[in-house]
Write a protein that holds these residues in place. Sequence first.
Motif, short mmCIF file in Angstrom:
data_model
loop_
_atom_site.label_atom_id
_atom_site.label_comp_id
_atom_site.label_asym_id
_atom_site.label_seq_id
_atom_site.Cartn_x
_atom_site.Cartn_y
_atom_site.Cartn_z
N SER A 61 0.81 -1.23 0.00
CA SER A 61 0.00 0.00 0.00
C SER A 61 0.84 1.28 0.00
N MET A 62 2.16 1.13 -0.07
CA MET A 62 3.01 2.33 -0.09
C MET A 62 3.05 2.93 -1.50
N ASP A 63 3.24 4.25 -1.58
CA ASP A 63 3.34 4.88 -2.90
C ASP A 63 4.79 5.27 -3.19
N ASP A 64 5.02 5.94 -4.33
CA ASP A 64 6.41 6.19 -4.74
C ASP A 64 7.10 7.31 -3.94
N SER A 65 6.39 7.90 -2.97
CA SER A 65 7.05 8.90 -2.11
C SER A 65 7.61 8.23 -0.85
N GLN A 66 7.39 6.93 -0.70
CA GLN A 66 7.79 6.21 0.52
C GLN A 66 8.89 5.19 0.23
N THR A 67 9.76 4.99 1.21
CA THR A 67 10.83 4.01 0.99
C THR A 67 10.31 2.59 1.22
N LYS A 68 10.69 1.71 0.32
CA LYS A 68 10.26 0.31 0.45
C LYS A 68 11.38 -0.55 1.04
N VAL A 93 12.32 9.45 9.18
CA VAL A 93 11.74 10.46 8.28
C VAL A 93 12.36 10.23 6.90
N TYR A 94 11.49 10.21 5.88
CA TYR A 94 11.95 10.01 4.50
C TYR A 94 11.14 10.94 3.61
N ASN A 95 11.79 11.65 2.74
CA ASN A 95 11.10 12.64 1.90
C ASN A 95 10.39 13.69 2.75
N GLY A 96 10.97 14.03 3.91
CA GLY A 96 10.40 15.09 4.76
C GLY A 96 9.16 14.67 5.52
N LYS A 97 8.92 13.40 5.70
CA LYS A 97 7.74 12.92 6.43
C LYS A 97 8.01 11.52 6.98
N CYS A 98 7.23 11.13 7.97
CA CYS A 98 7.34 9.78 8.52
C CYS A 98 7.29 8.77 7.37
N VAL A 99 8.08 7.73 7.46
CA VAL A 99 8.13 6.73 6.38
C VAL A 99 6.75 6.14 6.07
N PHE A 100 5.84 6.21 7.04
CA PHE A 100 4.52 5.59 6.82
C PHE A 100 3.47 6.58 6.28
N LEU A 101 3.85 7.84 6.11
CA LEU A 101 2.89 8.82 5.57
C LEU A 101 2.96 8.81 4.05
N ASP A 102 1.80 8.65 3.41
CA ASP A 102 1.82 8.62 1.94
C ASP A 102 1.73 10.05 1.39
N LYS A 103 1.77 10.19 0.07
CA LYS A 103 1.84 11.55 -0.49
C LYS A 103 0.52 12.30 -0.38
N GLN A 104 -0.55 11.59 -0.05
CA GLN A 104 -1.84 12.28 0.15
C GLN A 104 -2.04 12.74 1.59
N GLY A 105 -1.11 12.36 2.47
CA GLY A 105 -1.23 12.76 3.88
C GLY A 105 -1.91 11.69 4.73
N PHE A 106 -2.02 10.47 4.21
CA PHE A 106 -2.63 9.39 4.97
C PHE A 106 -1.56 8.45 5.54
N CYS A 107 -1.84 7.94 6.74
CA CYS A 107 -0.94 6.97 7.38
C CYS A 107 -1.19 5.59 6.77
N THR A 108 -0.15 4.98 6.23
CA THR A 108 -0.31 3.67 5.60
C THR A 108 -0.76 2.61 6.61
N LEU A 109 -0.36 2.77 7.86
CA LEU A 109 -0.74 1.78 8.88
C LEU A 109 -2.25 1.81 9.12
N GLN A 110 -2.80 3.01 9.09
CA GLN A 110 -4.26 3.15 9.25
C GLN A 110 -4.97 2.72 7.96
N LYS A 111 -4.35 3.08 6.83
CA LYS A 111 -4.96 2.76 5.53
C LYS A 111 -5.13 1.25 5.34
#
Length: 202
Positions: A61-68, A93-111
Motif C-alpha cells: 500500500s506504499m506509494d512512490d514517495s515512501q521508501t520500500k 523520516v523520508y522525503n520530509g515525512k514519517c516513512v509511513f505517511l503517503d503523499k496524500q497525507g494518509f498513514c499507511t498503517l491506518q490505511k
Amino acid sequence: MNLNNQKIINGLIIDPLIFTQKFVRACDVCICSGECCYYGVYTDKSEYEKIISKKDRILKSMDDSQTKIVEDWFEEEQEDNDFPSGIAVGTEVYNGKCVFLDKQGFCTLQKIAIEDGEDKWKYKPLYCILFPLVIFEGKLTIDDEHLERMHYCNKKENQVSTVFETCKNELKFLLGEKGFNELDEYRKEFLKLNIKENHEAA
Ligand code: SF4
Ligand code: SF4
C-alpha cells in the motif's frame, strides 16, 4: 474538589489543560496534509514488532514517495519509561515525512487496517492516535511543543473546539469507557470550580 489535588485515572495523572486547550473541531488531512506526521514518532517496542510483522502488507500500500527498504523504517531502540515495554523505537523520516505517511497525507498503517476491514487503529502507534494529547512522565497532557509547529490546527481562527471535545474517541480508546466517564466527571467539576474561582477573583 481542590484544584491542587492531582487526579489519577488508570495510573495516569490528568493535566486539566486537556479540558481547556483549544483545537480544531476535527482533523482534515486535505487541509493540513497530515503535517503532525512530518517528524516521525516514537513507538513502543511491541508496536514496532506488530508493524514489522505486517511489512509485506504495508509494502503493497506504499506509494512512490515512501521508501520500500524495510531496514530504513525505524531508528535504533532506546530506553524510555513512558513506554509500557520500557523501550521506544522511532520511525524514520523520508522525503520530509514519517516513512509511513503517503503523499496524500494518509498513514499507511491506518490505511491498510481500513482496507482490510480491521479496526482503523489496529497498527497505528498510540502516540499517533493520541496527538495532540501525549503521555509524558506519567501525565496525560498536551504535546504543546509539537502542536506549536502546526500551521492548521494551531491557528487560533481554526481552533473552534477543545482537545477534550475533539478527541473523545481517542480518550475512550486510551482510558476505556469507565475511565472516560470518570474523566468527564472530573472535567465538569474542574470547570465549575475554575469558573467559581475566577468569579471570586474578579
Ligand atoms: S493533528 Fe493537526 S496536523 Fe495532525 S492530522 Fe490533525 S489537524 Fe492535521
Ligand atoms: S506512523 Fe502513521 S500516524 Fe504515526 S507519524 Fe507515521 S504516518 Fe503519522
